[in-house]
Design an enzyme around this catalytic site. Structure first.
Site, mmCIF file in Angstrom:
data_model
loop_
_atom_site.group_PDB
_atom_site.id
_atom_site.type_symbol
_atom_site.label_atom_id
_atom_site.label_comp_id
_atom_site.label_asym_id
_atom_site.label_seq_id
_atom_site.Cartn_x
_atom_site.Cartn_y
_atom_site.Cartn_z
ATOM 1 C CG ASP A 58 -43.320 15.901 -31.155
ATOM 2 O OD1 ASP A 58 -42.211 16.779 -31.049
ATOM 3 O OD2 ASP A 58 -43.658 15.043 -30.244
ATOM 4 C CG ASP A 100 32.627 12.687 -7.956
ATOM 5 O OD1 ASP A 100 31.536 12.444 -7.132
ATOM 6 O OD2 ASP A 100 33.069 12.066 -8.971
ATOM 7 C CG HIS A 129 34.728 9.320 -4.013
ATOM 8 N ND1 HIS A 129 35.521 8.263 -4.584
ATOM 9 C CD2 HIS A 129 33.938 9.488 -4.780
ATOM 10 C CE1 HIS A 129 34.969 7.979 -5.778
ATOM 11 N NE2 HIS A 129 33.975 8.781 -5.885
HETATM 12 P P1 NAI Z 1 -38.141 18.393 -26.053
HETATM 13 O O1 NAI Z 1 -38.259 17.318 -25.298
HETATM 14 O O2 NAI Z 1 -38.360 19.758 -25.936
HETATM 15 O O3 NAI Z 1 -38.365 17.773 -27.593
HETATM 16 C C1 NAI Z 1 -38.184 16.724 -28.058
HETATM 17 C C2 NAI Z 1 -39.382 16.270 -28.992
HETATM 18 O O4 NAI Z 1 -39.070 14.921 -29.550
HETATM 19 C C3 NAI Z 1 -40.712 16.277 -28.237
HETATM 20 O O5 NAI Z 1 -41.665 17.105 -28.715
HETATM 21 C C4 NAI Z 1 -41.016 14.728 -27.962
HETATM 22 O O6 NAI Z 1 -42.435 14.511 -27.983
HETATM 23 C C5 NAI Z 1 -40.383 14.195 -29.649
HETATM 24 N N1 NAI Z 1 -40.131 12.790 -29.654
HETATM 25 C C6 NAI Z 1 -39.698 12.022 -28.434
HETATM 26 N N2 NAI Z 1 -39.600 10.643 -28.958
HETATM 27 C C7 NAI Z 1 -40.353 10.592 -30.077
HETATM 28 C C8 NAI Z 1 -40.355 9.466 -30.958
HETATM 29 N N3 NAI Z 1 -40.013 8.451 -30.891
HETATM 30 N N4 NAI Z 1 -40.678 10.191 -32.149
HETATM 31 C C9 NAI Z 1 -41.016 11.299 -32.555
HETATM 32 N N5 NAI Z 1 -40.957 12.279 -31.798
HETATM 33 C C10 NAI Z 1 -40.608 12.066 -30.599
HETATM 34 O O7 NAI Z 1 -36.359 18.282 -26.092
HETATM 35 P P2 NAI Z 1 -35.283 19.074 -26.633
HETATM 36 O O8 NAI Z 1 -34.405 19.573 -25.806
HETATM 37 O O9 NAI Z 1 -35.844 20.203 -27.575
HETATM 38 O O10 NAI Z 1 -34.477 17.982 -27.399
HETATM 39 C C11 NAI Z 1 -34.351 18.148 -28.740
HETATM 40 C C12 NAI Z 1 -33.153 17.176 -29.237
HETATM 41 O O11 NAI Z 1 -32.078 17.910 -28.589
HETATM 42 C C13 NAI Z 1 -33.125 15.831 -28.634
HETATM 43 O O12 NAI Z 1 -32.567 14.938 -29.310
HETATM 44 C C14 NAI Z 1 -32.065 15.980 -27.293
HETATM 45 O O13 NAI Z 1 -31.591 14.872 -27.078
HETATM 46 C C15 NAI Z 1 -31.167 17.001 -27.733
HETATM 47 N N6 NAI Z 1 -30.496 17.580 -26.830
HETATM 48 C C16 NAI Z 1 -31.151 18.614 -26.100
HETATM 49 C C17 NAI Z 1 -30.282 19.405 -25.323
HETATM 50 C C18 NAI Z 1 -30.970 20.660 -24.611
HETATM 51 O O14 NAI Z 1 -30.121 21.322 -23.794
HETATM 52 N N7 NAI Z 1 -32.094 20.930 -24.879
HETATM 53 C C19 NAI Z 1 -28.955 19.085 -24.763
HETATM 54 C C20 NAI Z 1 -28.443 18.022 -25.742
HETATM 55 C C21 NAI Z 1 -29.070 17.365 -26.520
#
Ligand code: NAI
Length: 740
Positions: free
Chosen positions: A40, A500, A505
């Protein structure tokens, strides 16, 4: 249930595992014995900043659970470094969960290049970089599990997320191809589209919802898909709040025109309903499935056509229409085509008077039910047959052929089956030949018709021009018979009552708009006339001898004009004929021929259906409904004061309706001293009870039923004839259900 899905010895890389879903996955894998790389970057939800705190905490949590974990703070955009951490610490990689993500939501209009690039860089490029670094290791060992994280926004689109949805659908595309490339190397690849509470969703989802959509509801699917024992690959899943489902592509069966044919926008528009019809849809799962359809299109040799006539569709299509007629229709038709005009000529009586023992349809009536069926199908802009996409405004009745194939009943239901027999390209116009076979209620063929229609402006697809058609030329000698007959000035008004309804007609102003001085006679009315002429002159007015007739409509006839039909007898029962209008000397029917049987043919009929007693409304149904009606109308006795006895034949039974004594009654049995006694065939009972008094009298005078006793009092039967006919049918249904 114990945690039987273990990960002992497996090295699992999870990106973005410091928060949300990634953290939940990491804890579950750690608890199940995996060695976890907790990656992360520790930035904000929009991608700024960096911190080690979140990832460190997750590593501590895993260790506290007794698991093994290592931290990595690199961005997924440097994915190789994350994989290097796994190699340095654990010596391999077995599982990659691509999860890291950020948002830069903004409407497309306001989206900057940075917003676009950053989101694609983190989600799509990041997923690529991490997976690409792990791929050779997995290939080498012949084992790997990869999870990609997409989103509903990627699958379906979402306002303000153009960058995010592009990246997320890109991820799904990447996953689909890696599933194909990895399969033979033991690398299985799946994609999830989760919904869960996290810092990415806390601003967009209502707070009361967030508590119910924990990330822990997402992890079980990831854990299962990444396990040794799961063989799934190439899947896409929507899940959240304990809901788990699989998503796939769906495609309509579509329409193939044939690759050898020119297809214009109009053709696509004409086929639009079929192209977008998801009934019986397919679920393509590979590009081969796409090529399958394309190959079919390449191999399909189209018969051609255009937006008016799609020959492939039309030749493949059939349609079925049912219609019904009775004696009144037959008599009205016969009058409409001039039968019975001479009150002293009794030879037409069998066609116009149902009381005549020999009452029977005029043979040319065989064209009427199917032609009404054609009109019914084309009414309100419908197609006469699938693929024949033209309306009444373009058509002219060119030729007609009618063949009698069995005895036409005096009344009843016919079923007409339509098909396209031929279509000719008379560029710029077209000619179609619609073949219609008509069967009676037992399925016996009774008539076959060919409607040859000239379709204005519908040609030009490069098809055959068809036969030149100068057939059935009269011989040079004088005709063997000539019939001259004047039509009535109201002939078209009379004929149109047979169904018809074209105002051309009837309505003078309408006729003027079409360039005629006055309403014109229906082509099929002339057809009826000339059929009668042939029947009379060549078959002694015996309809059983009439086999077939074919004519070409050459000119318009006006009501009141005199038709002159010249006939030549040829070998084998063939008759050549032509008809002209005396007043104008114009040929109106030409290239015409008829066939006459030497003796009345014996048609082999199919076995009759089971007697109506078993099939339809029974006598008991009828009288139970009447009894109920009487019970609910106590005033009937005072108003009617008459009792009726019904004596049925075939099979014999006796029933009564007593509207004279007590509160009235009806049922089975004999009633001593009934005022009126009615004797009839059982099969007619239902018909009688749903008829009007004049119709019953007609049956009486026609000998179909006998009335004795106080014949005049039979009128009082009207008291029970007003019963809703649907009640009889309902009684039959109840009986059928009770005995089922
Ligand atoms: P979140 O924000 O809680 O977790 C995402 C994590 O990724 C964060 O801890 C952030 O620091 C880390 N991160 C961001 N950029 C980074 C990078 N360049 N390199 C390494 N780490 C990085 O968000 P969440 O909801 O847990 O999202 C997880 C995944 O699920 C994402 O890909 C998100 O797009 C996807 N997602 C989530 C949904 C939801 O309802 N929570 C819906 C659809 C997709």
């Amino acid at each position: 249930m114990s945690d039987s899905l273990r990960y002992d010895g497996k090295v699992v890389v999870i990106t973005g595992a410091g928060n949300g879903l990634g953290r939940s996955h990491a804890l579950d894998f750690g608890a199940r014995g995996a060695k976890v790389v907790v990656n992360d970057l520790g930035g904000g939800a929009r991608g700024g900043g960096q911190s080690s705190a979140a990832a460190d905490k997750v590593v501590e949590e895993i260790k506290a659970l007794g698991g093994d974990a290592v931290v990595n703070y690199d961005s997924v955009e440097d994915g190789d470094k994350i994989v290097q951490t796994a190699l340095d610490r654990f010596g391999t990689v077995d599982v990659v969960v691509n999860n890291a993500g950020i948002l830069r939501d903004v409407s497309f209009q306001k989206m900057s290049l940075d917003d676009w690039k950053l989101i694609l860089s983190v989600h799509l490029n990041g997923s690529f970089r991490v997976t690409h670094a792990a791929w050779p290791i997995m290939r080498e060992k012949g084992y790997g599990r990869v999870i990609f994280t997409t989103s509903g926004a990627g699958i379906y689109g979402n306002f303000g997320q153009a960058n995010y949805s592009a990246a997320k659908l890109g991820i799904y595309g990447l996953a689909n191809t890696l599933a194909i490339e990895g399969r033979s190397k033991g690398i299985l690849v799946n994609t999830i589209a989760p919904i869960a509470a996290s810092r990415l969703t806390e601003a967009v989802l209502p707070p009361e919802l967030l508590g119910s959509i924990k990330p822990e509801f997402i992890t079980p699917l990831v854990t299962w898909l990444c396990h040794d024992s799961c063989r799934e690959t190439g899947g896409l899943y929507e899940l959240g709040a304990s809901y788990f489902s699989k998503v796939r592509w769906e495609r309509t069966r579509g329409h193939i025109f044939g690759a050898d044919r020119t297809v214009k926008a109009e053709d696509v528009a004409a086929k639009w309903n079929k192209i977008v019809d998801f009934e019986d849809a397919e679920h393509p799962a590979s590009v081969n499935d796409t090529f399958g359809a394309i190959t079919q299109a390449i191999n399909r040799k189209s018969l051609g056509g255009n937006e008016f006539i799609d020959l492939d569709a039309a030749f493949a299509a059939t349609a079925t229409v049912t219609s019904q007629y009775d004696e009144r229709d037959l008599a009205l038709y016969a009058l409409g085509v001039g039968a019975g005009a001479d009150p002293l000529d009794a030879s037409d009586l069998p066609f116009v008077y149902e009381g005549d023992d020999r009452f029977t349809p005029l043979p040319s009536y065989a064209v009427m039910p199917p032609s009404s069926a054609v009109v019914a199908r084309m009414k309100d802009g419908g197609n006469v047959l699938l693929g024949l996409n033209y309306g009444f405004d373009r058509v002219l009745h060119g030729e007609q052929y009618t063949e009698i194939r069995g005895p036409l009943p005096r009344s009843g239901k016919l079923t007409h089956t339509f098909r396209l027999k031929a279509a000719y390209d008379k560029k710029p116009h077209a000619v179609t030949v619609l073949a219609i076979t008509s069967c009676d209620e037992q399925g016996n063929e009774v008539a076959y018709n060919e409607f040859t229609t000239f379709v204005r402006g519908a040609g030009g697809w490069g098809g055959e021009r068809g036969p030149s058609g100068d057939i059935n030329q009269p011989p040079a000698r004088a005709p063997d018979a000539v019939i001259e007959e004047k039509t009535r000035s109201d002939q078209a008004l009379l004929y149109r009552l047979s169904g018809d309804w074209n105002p051309l007609h009837a309505d003078p102003s309408f006729a003027k708009a079409f360039g005629y001085d006055k309403p014109i006679l229906h082509g099929l009315c002339t057809y009826g006339y000339v059929s009668r002429h042939v029947l009379k002159a060549m078959a002694g007015n015996d309809p059983r001898l009439f086999k077939s007739i074919k004519v070409r409509f050459a000119e318009t006839v006006f009501p009141g004009e005199t038709l002159v039909t010249k006939m030549w007898k040829e070998d084998g029962g063939r008759v050549i004929f032509e008809t002209s209008v005396k007043e104008r000397g114009k040929l109106v029917i030409r290239n015409a021929a008829a066939e006459i049987h030497g003796e009345a043919p014996q048609y082999r009929a199919r076995p009759q259906a089971a007697p109506a007693e078993e099939q339809g409304v029974s006598s008991a149904d009828v009288f139970s409904v009447i009894a109920a009606h009487i019970a609910s109308h106590p005033d009937l006795v005072a108003a009617t004061g008459t009792s009726f006895q019904f004596r049925l034949k075939n099979p014999a039974s006796a029933w009564y309706i007593d509207l004279k004594s007590g509160n009235g009654s009806a049922g089975e049995g004999s009633l001593d001293g009934a005022d009126v006694s009615i004797e009839l065939d059982r099969a007619l009972l239902h018909q009688v009870m749903t008829s009007s008094i004049p119709d019953i009298q007609k049956m009486y005078f026609g000998g179909k039923l006998k009335i004795s006793g106080n014949v005049a009092a039979s009128n009082k039967l009207a008291a029970v004839l007003s019963i809703d006919p649907a009640l009889y049918e309902a009684a039959r249904r109840r009986r059928a259900e009770a005995t089922a």
